[in-house]
Motif scaffolding. Sequence first.
Motif, PDB file in Angstrom:
ATOM      1  N   TYR A  59       0.938  -1.243   0.038  1.00 27.14           N
ATOM      2  CA  TYR A  59       0.097  -0.123   0.033  1.00 27.14           C
ATOM      3  C   TYR A  59       0.895   1.066   0.116  1.00 27.14           C
ATOM      4  CZ  TYR A  59      -4.086  -2.664   1.111  1.00 27.14           C
ATOM      5  OH  TYR A  59      -5.143  -3.591   1.236  1.00 27.14           O
ATOM      6  N   MET A  67      -5.281  15.929   4.439  1.00 30.45           N
ATOM      7  CA  MET A  67      -6.357  15.583   3.824  1.00 30.45           C
ATOM      8  C   MET A  67      -7.477  16.178   4.599  1.00 30.45           C
ATOM      9  SD  MET A  67      -6.096  11.458   4.214  1.00 30.45           S
ATOM     10  CE  MET A  67      -7.512  11.085   3.231  1.00 30.45           C
ATOM     11  N   ALA A  76      -2.331   8.449   6.162  1.00 33.22           N
ATOM     12  CA  ALA A  76      -3.336   7.961   4.756  1.00 33.22           C
ATOM     13  C   ALA A  76      -2.696   6.672   4.220  1.00 33.22           C
ATOM     14  CB  ALA A  76      -3.491   9.031   4.085  1.00 33.22           C
ATOM     15  N   ILE A  78      -3.200   4.344   0.627  1.00 36.13           N
ATOM     16  CA  ILE A  78      -3.893   4.442  -0.758  1.00 36.13           C
ATOM     17  C   ILE A  78      -3.781   3.064  -1.213  1.00 36.13           C
ATOM     18  CG2 ILE A  78      -3.869   5.496  -3.101  1.00 36.13           C
ATOM     19  CD1 ILE A  78      -2.498   8.186  -1.780  1.00 36.13           C
ATOM     20  N   ARG A  82      -9.004   2.236  -3.274  1.00 32.68           N
ATOM     21  CA  ARG A  82      -9.620   3.157  -1.980  1.00 32.68           C
ATOM     22  C   ARG A  82      -8.323   3.998  -1.431  1.00 32.68           C
ATOM     23  NH1 ARG A  82     -14.651   1.836  -0.786  1.00 32.68           N
ATOM     24  NH2 ARG A  82     -15.483  -0.011  -1.231  1.00 32.68           N
ATOM     25  N   HIS A  83      -9.040   4.881  -0.716  1.00 35.57           N
ATOM     26  CA  HIS A  83      -8.397   5.783   0.062  1.00 35.57           C
ATOM     27  C   HIS A  83      -8.787   5.442   1.542  1.00 35.57           C
ATOM     28  CE1 HIS A  83      -7.772   7.455  -3.962  1.00 35.57           C
ATOM     29  NE2 HIS A  83      -6.802   8.215  -3.566  1.00 35.57           N
ATOM     30  N   TYR A  84      -7.578   5.561   2.467  1.00 34.35           N
ATOM     31  CA  TYR A  84      -8.022   5.230   3.650  1.00 34.35           C
ATOM     32  C   TYR A  84      -7.432   6.244   4.845  1.00 34.35           C
ATOM     33  CZ  TYR A  84      -9.389   0.366   2.307  1.00 34.35           C
ATOM     34  OH  TYR A  84      -9.769  -0.399   1.598  1.00 34.35           O
ATOM     35  N   VAL A 114     -13.447   8.326   0.938  1.00 32.53           N
ATOM     36  CA  VAL A 114     -12.448   7.801   2.008  1.00 32.53           C
ATOM     37  C   VAL A 114     -13.183   6.943   3.035  1.00 32.53           C
ATOM     38  CG1 VAL A 114     -10.659   8.811   3.379  1.00 32.53           C
ATOM     39  CG2 VAL A 114     -11.143   9.717   1.189  1.00 32.53           C
TER      40      VAL A 114
END
Length: 556
Positions: A59, A67, A76, A78, A82-84, A114
């Motif tokens: 990741y 953000m 964060a 990526i 998806r973005h977490y 997110v």
Amino acid sequence: MAIHEEERPDAADDDLEIEPWHESDLLRDLAALRSVSNTQRRGYKLESLLERMFRRAHYQVVHNPRMARPRQTDFAVISHSRHYLVEAKWERRPAGSKVVDAVRSRLGRLDGTVVALLFTMSGITEQADEAIVGDRRDGLVLVFDEVDILRALRDPQELDRLLRLKHDELVVHGRVHRGEREREAEKAARSSGKTAGKLPTSRYRLLNGRGDTVPWFYGAGGFSPGVFCLDLPDVDWVPAAGSGVCLDMPVTAWGQPDLLRLLDALNELGWMGERSQWSVQQHGRNWHGCGADGFAEALRNWEERTSELEDPHHSEEFVYFEVCDGGFYTVSGSISAEETRHVMRCNVSFQLIGIPLDPGSLQQLYRQFDVPSRGYFRPLVDRSVTRERFHGRIPLQVLGYVIEPADQRCDEEDWVVGVLAVNPFYGTDLQPPDDLASDLDRTGVIVCNLRSYHPLSKPQERYELWSYERARTSDAHALRIVAEWWESDDGDEQRPAVGRGAPEGGLMALTAAEIADIRRYAQELANQAPSLTPEQRDRLKALLRRKPTESKPIAA
């Protein structure tokens, strides 16, 4: 649905600790953090450890992103889709609803794509659980408790599975997935021994030599990776160039209930039908049968099956074969022959004509099985199915019959589609073909598909081996052995017309008038075809001048 338990069987009573199967530096570093008394410093160290874990899972990690400005975010993550937003906590008390509100306030400054990840070594309170579920329209918060963190640190490749599982639980079922709660639920499911539903029944019926219906065939033998089948699809039999592919799913199943739930999951997702075959091998005896329900029954009745054996081995081998869309698959493994019924290994291995344009059904299998590794399609180097004729005339001593009932064929009577016979290569001087030696040397009986079917009401006196087909998955061999029967006409022994009684068996015998009609139709097609170019005519002449070569006939 979770197929397996993520701890060793002998560690079921350990307090949240999951002992790694291999040495893990991430777990060692986590253990070192337990001695840090300063909660803020310990939280920063946990954050750094989680960043390393995500990077090992491939990741992209962004430290201290902007953000959610002006609110600070730990880091964060990526992925490809998806973005977490990640928040790490290691407090003395479980995280409450205020922590959830703080995380969700950060989500409120972002778009709806997110997802927040809350890693908390102390778990969460019931009020926090209710807030995550009740207000999930304001943003999704996925929780990783201590059990989840230990699993992910032990093997970072587990992150993909855990993220999918937690997202589905929250969105589809309205529940917060927590590792500790899941582990307790899986313990209860394993001890209950319950299965999800009824498995498919085979379209075939097994008869012994006296004509009685039996649940399975059995005979002398030993351990072998082979399973007999009546239908073996050739994944290379397609007009396109290239080769087929294989896909393996190593499923972690600790006991027989896990194995039965695996069969239920395959059935629920539509991967089971009515033409499956299976085999179970023990020291001194093998069992062969049809149908998923028969396989499950054989697993449950292991004590009854092995009660007559003088010196049974402490484990059994099993292979389950099933035809599926685009190819076939096997489920193979080893299970203890004692009260624990501990499963030592279990693997689902597919062979397909190619990589599906939409692999969603296979991805669903990975989710349902909780496969603890990433899946990869591998191209087959050699042809999937090999075919050969048996040399000489090898008679068979028939012990039983595989019947396709009249109601399955929309016919007025039952038909014999296969036979159980004494293996002519077992314990005799007759040598099997080299590529079958490892399988036929270890079983006293064989199940053969008939090249030409015949009504049950018209039994035949003579059966002989005709040909065989063989395919090899990662840890199993699928064998389709073909036998032919012979009839007498005024004292002269004759082979039946090809395809008699078997629509898929080949061409039926034709009359002279039918042959003339076929020739006229072929001539009409030739007259409508465009003229050949000079190069095509030269090529055709060259082919006609070549001497014919003798080729081996194969089973129709």
